[in-house]
Design a protein around this motif. Structure first.
Motif, PDB file in Angstrom:
ATOM      1  N   TYR A 125       0.842  -1.189   0.000  1.00 38.25           N
ATOM      2  CA  TYR A 125       0.000   0.000   0.000  1.00 38.25           C
ATOM      3  C   TYR A 125       0.879   1.241   0.000  1.00 38.25           C
ATOM      4  N   MET A 126       0.415   2.279  -0.711  1.00 38.21           N
ATOM      5  CA  MET A 126       1.136   3.552  -0.732  1.00 38.21           C
ATOM      6  C   MET A 126       0.604   4.429   0.394  1.00 38.21           C
ATOM      7  N   CYS A 127       1.506   4.932   1.216  1.00 42.36           N
ATOM      8  CA  CYS A 127       1.128   5.750   2.367  1.00 42.36           C
ATOM      9  C   CYS A 127       1.680   7.156   2.183  1.00 42.36           C
ATOM     10  N   MET A 128       0.798   8.154   2.333  1.00 38.89           N
ATOM     11  CA  MET A 128       1.194   9.554   2.151  1.00 38.89           C
ATOM     12  C   MET A 128       0.875  10.350   3.399  1.00 38.89           C
ATOM     13  N   ASN A 129       1.724  11.318   3.670  1.00 36.33           N
ATOM     14  CA  ASN A 129       1.525  12.205   4.809  1.00 36.33           C
ATOM     15  C   ASN A 129       0.668  13.376   4.360  1.00 36.33           C
ATOM     16  N   ALA A 130      -0.615  13.365   4.739  1.00 36.17           N
ATOM     17  CA  ALA A 130      -1.538  14.430   4.353  1.00 36.17           C
ATOM     18  C   ALA A 130      -1.635  15.513   5.420  1.00 36.17           C
ATOM     19  N   GLY A 131      -0.694  15.496   6.368  1.00 38.43           N
ATOM     20  CA  GLY A 131      -0.682  16.511   7.420  1.00 38.43           C
ATOM     21  C   GLY A 131      -1.192  16.009   8.748  1.00 38.43           C
ATOM     22  N   GLY A 132      -1.680  14.758   8.797  1.00 42.43           N
ATOM     23  CA  GLY A 132      -2.231  14.243  10.047  1.00 42.43           C
ATOM     24  C   GLY A 132      -1.398  13.142  10.667  1.00 42.43           C
ATOM     25  N   VAL A 133      -0.132  12.992  10.250  1.00 40.24           N
ATOM     26  CA  VAL A 133       0.715  11.907  10.764  1.00 40.24           C
ATOM     27  C   VAL A 133       1.160  12.243  12.186  1.00 40.24           C
ATOM     28  N   ILE A 134       0.907  11.328  13.101  1.00 40.39           N
ATOM     29  CA  ILE A 134       1.324  11.532  14.493  1.00 40.39           C
ATOM     30  C   ILE A 134       2.575  10.724  14.831  1.00 40.39           C
TER      31      ILE A 134
ATOM     32  N   THR B  39       8.920   6.509  -2.176  1.00 39.11           N
ATOM     33  CA  THR B  39       8.437   6.605  -3.551  1.00 39.11           C
ATOM     34  C   THR B  39       7.730   7.937  -3.712  1.00 39.11           C
ATOM     35  N   ARG B  40       7.082   8.150  -4.860  1.00 34.67           N
ATOM     36  CA  ARG B  40       6.297   9.367  -5.087  1.00 34.67           C
ATOM     37  C   ARG B  40       4.943   8.985  -5.670  1.00 34.67           C
TER      38      ARG B  40
ATOM     39  N   PRO C 164       5.638  13.051  -1.995  1.00 36.79           N
ATOM     40  CA  PRO C 164       6.440  11.970  -1.404  1.00 36.79           C
ATOM     41  C   PRO C 164       5.553  10.972  -0.668  1.00 36.79           C
ATOM     42  N   ALA C 165       5.931   9.694  -0.751  1.00 37.27           N
ATOM     43  CA  ALA C 165       5.146   8.635  -0.121  1.00 37.27           C
ATOM     44  C   ALA C 165       6.064   7.464   0.182  1.00 37.27           C
ATOM     45  N   ILE C 166       5.510   6.464   0.843  1.00 44.09           N
ATOM     46  CA  ILE C 166       6.274   5.246   1.136  1.00 44.09           C
ATOM     47  C   ILE C 166       5.405   4.032   0.821  1.00 44.09           C
ATOM     48  N   TRP C 167       6.063   2.913   0.494  1.00 45.52           N
ATOM     49  CA  TRP C 167       5.380   1.639   0.305  1.00 45.52           C
ATOM     50  C   TRP C 167       5.483   0.828   1.593  1.00 45.52           C
ATOM     51  N   VAL C 168       4.368   0.266   2.034  1.00 42.77           N
ATOM     52  CA  VAL C 168       4.388  -0.634   3.189  1.00 42.77           C
ATOM     53  C   VAL C 168       3.660  -1.916   2.797  1.00 42.77           C
ATOM     54  N   PRO C 169       4.063  -3.068   3.329  1.00 45.00           N
ATOM     55  CA  PRO C 169       3.363  -4.323   2.995  1.00 45.00           C
ATOM     56  C   PRO C 169       1.955  -4.341   3.577  1.00 45.00           C
ATOM     57  N   GLU C 170       1.143  -5.239   3.057  1.00 49.87           N
ATOM     58  CA  GLU C 170      -0.261  -5.305   3.450  1.00 49.87           C
ATOM     59  C   GLU C 170      -0.437  -5.538   4.940  1.00 49.87           C
ATOM     60  N   LYS C 171       0.465  -6.297   5.548  1.00 48.59           N
ATOM     61  CA  LYS C 171       0.321  -6.612   6.968  1.00 48.59           C
ATOM     62  C   LYS C 171       0.527  -5.395   7.866  1.00 48.59           C
ATOM     63  N   ARG C 172       1.153  -4.314   7.309  1.00 48.06           N
ATOM     64  CA  ARG C 172       1.388  -3.105   8.108  1.00 48.06           C
ATOM     65  C   ARG C 172       0.376  -2.006   7.779  1.00 48.06           C
ATOM     66  N   ARG C 173      -0.679  -2.355   7.069  1.00 47.20           N
ATOM     67  CA  ARG C 173      -1.660  -1.344   6.671  1.00 47.20           C
ATOM     68  C   ARG C 173      -2.320  -0.686   7.886  1.00 47.20           C
ATOM     69  N   GLU C 174      -2.784  -1.495   8.832  1.00 44.28           N
ATOM     70  CA  GLU C 174      -3.459  -0.936   9.998  1.00 44.28           C
ATOM     71  C   GLU C 174      -2.517  -0.064  10.811  1.00 44.28           C
ATOM     72  N   GLU C 175      -1.243  -0.457  10.880  1.00 41.85           N
ATOM     73  CA  GLU C 175      -0.256   0.352  11.603  1.00 41.85           C
ATOM     74  C   GLU C 175      -0.126   1.738  10.967  1.00 41.85           C
ATOM     75  N   ALA C 176      -0.081   1.782   9.617  1.00 41.22           N
ATOM     76  CA  ALA C 176       0.035   3.061   8.917  1.00 41.22           C
ATOM     77  C   ALA C 176      -1.205   3.921   9.119  1.00 41.22           C
ATOM     78  N   GLU C 177      -2.381   3.299   9.125  1.00 42.67           N
ATOM     79  CA  GLU C 177      -3.619   4.061   9.333  1.00 42.67           C
ATOM     80  C   GLU C 177      -3.671   4.642  10.733  1.00 42.67           C
ATOM     81  N   ARG C 178      -3.229   3.853  11.745  1.00 42.67           N
ATOM     82  CA  ARG C 178      -3.206   4.362  13.116  1.00 42.67           C
ATOM     83  C   ARG C 178      -2.211   5.508  13.269  1.00 42.67           C
ATOM     84  N   ALA C 179      -1.136   5.472  12.471  1.00 45.29           N
ATOM     85  CA  ALA C 179      -0.129   6.537  12.537  1.00 45.29           C
ATOM     86  C   ALA C 179      -0.589   7.813  11.848  1.00 45.29           C
ATOM     87  N   GLY C 180      -1.738   7.781  11.138  1.00 43.03           N
ATOM     88  CA  GLY C 180      -2.268   8.993  10.514  1.00 43.03           C
ATOM     89  C   GLY C 180      -1.955   9.143   9.042  1.00 43.03           C
ATOM     90  N   TYR C 181      -1.403   8.120   8.411  1.00 43.82           N
ATOM     91  CA  TYR C 181      -1.092   8.202   6.983  1.00 43.82           C
ATOM     92  C   TYR C 181      -2.365   7.989   6.156  1.00 43.82           C
TER      93      TYR C 181
END
Length: 701
Positions: free
Chosen positions: A437-446, A454-455, A462-479
């Motif tokens: 999944y592509m994760c982007m900082n939209a201003g709400g990253v804690i 990546t981009r 600017p963005a980053i790629w994270v594996p599917e198993k870390r999707r919930e972690e990225a969402e909790r972090a505000g990405y």
């Protein structure tokens, strides 16, 4: 009105018929009316069977489950009514239909006739119960299960055909409606087939009950001897049973036919299917004739039946062979005629069937082989659904009906890469990591997390790629977490917005005008007299170049008609149309507070520089251009870029407001360095739009 009243009459008739059927079970019927209704029952079952035979598809008779229920209840109602009359009247019963069936099957009321009639009745019941009804019920269950399981795949296949341009949107709706109707039909048939089996069981029960009750009434209350009672009541019961089971047998047969029909060619009926399939080969008739001859010459077999039958089969095979040969010759002649029409046979084979043009797809999406699962209907085909939604949104946002996007694989691409082309020319590409999944900082990253940098292909963020198993972690972090189908669909949306003017061709403009002619003939007639198709196209392209929707075509054409006698210059017409669409343009960028006040936050430009910009105006074949001195142009771009950066840091979208005579020059002077810059003129500001000035762009000293 006539059609509506006819439909209302039909609905009232059906409602009354259902009420009468239920009432028949309770209210005694006179014998003549009973005879008429029994004849109607036989007739209706024959008509139902014929409708099934002559239907090309099962869903062409989609009301069959409901008709099956009504006919079953109708038959049971008649059976109950006839039972009441037989038991009540005994020897005085004068039902013509029941007596006719009884005399035809039983003959006389002697023991032999009764046994023969009873055996025939039992055989009919057995055939209907253990052969037709049981088989039809099983087929209906399997058909319902497989049809419901295949429904999502069929719908996805239809959507893929629509996205590939094979079918239109109206055809897609019809196809999806047929798929839904087919699933509903077989689902209903799975339950409706139980009516048939239940009807047979009830028929057996009523027959046994008639005989037993008849003996009790005849012997116990009618002072008849046992043999006479058996003869009377058994004979009438067999006649009544056969009369009720004959329509039931026809309905059971119709049920078996309709659930066992496979897909046929368009308009093909059961008879035409059988004719075509039994006439595919003449060899089977020769072999069948030989078998009949062989059996006919064996001792003891009726040769006078088998040998003529074998001769008949040989004749059918011979006739069928001649017909098939003629058909093959006709097909070959047609193909050779098409080949001769395509060009001389002396030409090189490669040029014989070539088209004079090599057509290009208006829009195409090419995928590397790793991305193929995104459009695989067996794996969800999420991308197809996103692309369809994106096309609808583009039509609403830009007023441009985006052509069908052809999705194909391209082995020359990187396995994880995709490429979007307009008329065969690439306008954008990107890479996807499947399973990530592509994760982007939209201003709400804690909390920042680790990932491969990546981009975002759509906006270059600017963005980053994270594996599917870390999707919930990225969402909790505000990405902002985006899956691969959404990444591609968003990128396509932005590419279509940027290149909308390239997608709009003369043919599309002609289609828009043709559609408007139905409701606005005066406007379209006036505009087409003043402007050519190409001139209308250029005005629309000028609007689309700056992301102005052309959905309000009536206003666009009316404004062009207003100025058509004054000027034909595209740039002037575009500016006048923009002013007519001013409120629409302002609302694209304005903010709305809780009191429904629309506020447009803008930047202005130094008046001294604007005067120099207007003075540098040069007319070219592509419209007016700003011929600024290089040093002044660099200073202008530097000042503009710095101001825009500071405005974006504050969370505002940069919108430049300037006088109408300078608007186009400001846009032209910045489109190379800042292509997405929004420039509006003061004449485009609607009266109810509140303007808030964020600052002024100073150029030079």
């Amino acid at each position: 009105m006539a059609g509506k009243s006819q439909r209302n009459f039909t609905d009232v008739f059906m409602a009354a018929a259902v009420v009468v059927v239920i009432a028949m079970i309770i209210i005694p019927l006179p014998t003549p009316l009973l005879d008429a209704l029994m004849a109607l029952n036989v007739l209706s079952s024959v008509l139902i069977l014929l409708l099934v035979i002559f239907s090309s598809r099962a869903i062409d008779f989609s009301s069959f489950p409901t008709v099956l229920l009504i006919s079953t209840v109708f038959g049971l109602g008649l059976n109950v009514s006839s039972t009441r009359l037989i038991l009540s009247n005994g020897t005085q019963f004068n039902g013509k239909m029941v007596k006719a069936f009884s005399n035809f099957v039983v003959g006389s009321n002697d023991t032999k006739g009764l046994v023969v009639g009873l055996v025939i009745f039992i055989i009919i019941i057995a055939v209907q119960t253990f052969v037709i009804t049981k088989g039809a019920t099983r087929v209906a269950e399997v058909a319902a299960r497989f049809t419901l399981d295949a429904m999502p795949q069929k719908q996805m296949a239809a959507e893929q055909e629509y996205n590939s341009g094979v079918i239109t949107e109206d055809e897609l709706k019809v196809k999806k409606n047929d798929i839904q109707r087919e699933a509903d039909f077989y689902g209903n048939m799975d339950g409706a087939s139980k009516f048939v089996s239940g009807n047979v069981k009830v028929g057996i029960f009523i027959t046994i009950l008639n005989v037993v009750a008849g003996l009790i009434i005849g012997v116990g209350f009618g002072n008849e001897d046992f043999a006479s009672a058996v003869g009377i009541y058994t004979s009438l019961t067999i006649g009544d049973g056969l009369l009720s089971q004959l329509p039931s047998l026809l309905i059971s047969f119709a049920t078996g036919l309709i659930v066992t029909r496979s897909a046929s060619e368009q308009g093909a009926t059961l008879g035409s299917d059988i004719k075509k399939q039994f006439s595919q080969s003449s060899l089977i008739y020769y072999v069948g004739g030989a078998v009949m001859f062989l059996i006919g010459i064996l001792p003891g077999f009726p040769w006078y039946i088998l040998i003529p039958l074998g001769v008949a089969l040989f004749y059918v095979g011979w006739r069928l062979g001649r017909l098939n040969k003629k058909a093959a010759v006709a097909v070959a002649a047609e193909k050779s005629g098409q080949k001769a029409a395509g060009g001389s046979t002396s030409q090189a084979p490669s040029s014989t069937n070539m088209s004079p043009i090599a057509p290009l797809d208006p829009l195409s999406l090419e995928l590397g082989y790793v991305l193929i699962p995104l459009v695989d209907k067996d794996k969800g085909a999420e991308l197809l659904e996103r692309v369809m939604r994106m096309r609808r949104e583009a039509a609403l946002d830009l007023g441009l009906v985006v052509p069908s996007i052809r999705i194909i694989d391209n082995i020359s691409l990187d396995p994880s890469e995709y490429s979007f082309k307009i008329k065969g020319v690439e306008v954008g590409r990107g890479k996807i990591r499947m399973g990530c999944y592509m994760c982007m900082n939209a201003g709400g990253v804690i909390k920042e997390i680790q990932g491969d940098p990546t981009r975002d292909p759509a906006f270059g963020l600017p963005a980053i790629w994270v594996p599917e198993k870390r999707r919930e972690e990225a969402e909790r972090a505000g990405y902002a977490v985006v899956d691969p189908p959404t990444i591609i669909a968003t990128h396509l949306t932005e590419l279509i917005k940027r290149h909308a003017s390239e997608i709009l061709g003369r043919q599309e403009v002609q289609s828009i005008i043709d559609a408007l002619k139905k409701d606005y003939p005066a406007v379209t007639e006036e505009v087409t007299k003043l402007f050519t198709l190409g001139e209308i196209q250029k005005v629309m392209q000028g609007l689309l170049n700056e992301q102005v929707s052309v959905r309000n075509m009536v206003v666009i054409l009316e404004t062009m008609a207003d100025y058509g006698n004054v000027t034909k210059k595209t740039d002037i017409l575009v500016e006048r149309v923009r002013e007519a669409l001013g409120r629409q343009i302002c609302l694209q960028y304005a903010e709305t507070d809780n009191n429904d006040v629309h506020t447009l936050k803008v930047l202005t430009v130094d008046v001294g520089f604007l005067n120099k910009l207007v003075e540098s105006r040069v007319e070219t074949t592509n419209g007016p251009m700003a011929a600024l001195e290089p040093a002044l142009h660099r200073s202008w771009i530097a000042s503009l870029s710095g101001t825009i950066a500071s405005i974006r840091e504050k969370g505002f979208m940069p919108v430049i407001m300037c006088p109408s005579e300078a608007r186009l020059l400001v846009k032209k002077s910045t489109e190379r360095e800042i292509p997405s810059l929004v420039v509006i003129s003061a004449s485009e500001i609607a009266p109810d739009i509140h303007v808030e000035r964020l600052g002024e762009i100073k150029v030079g000293d």
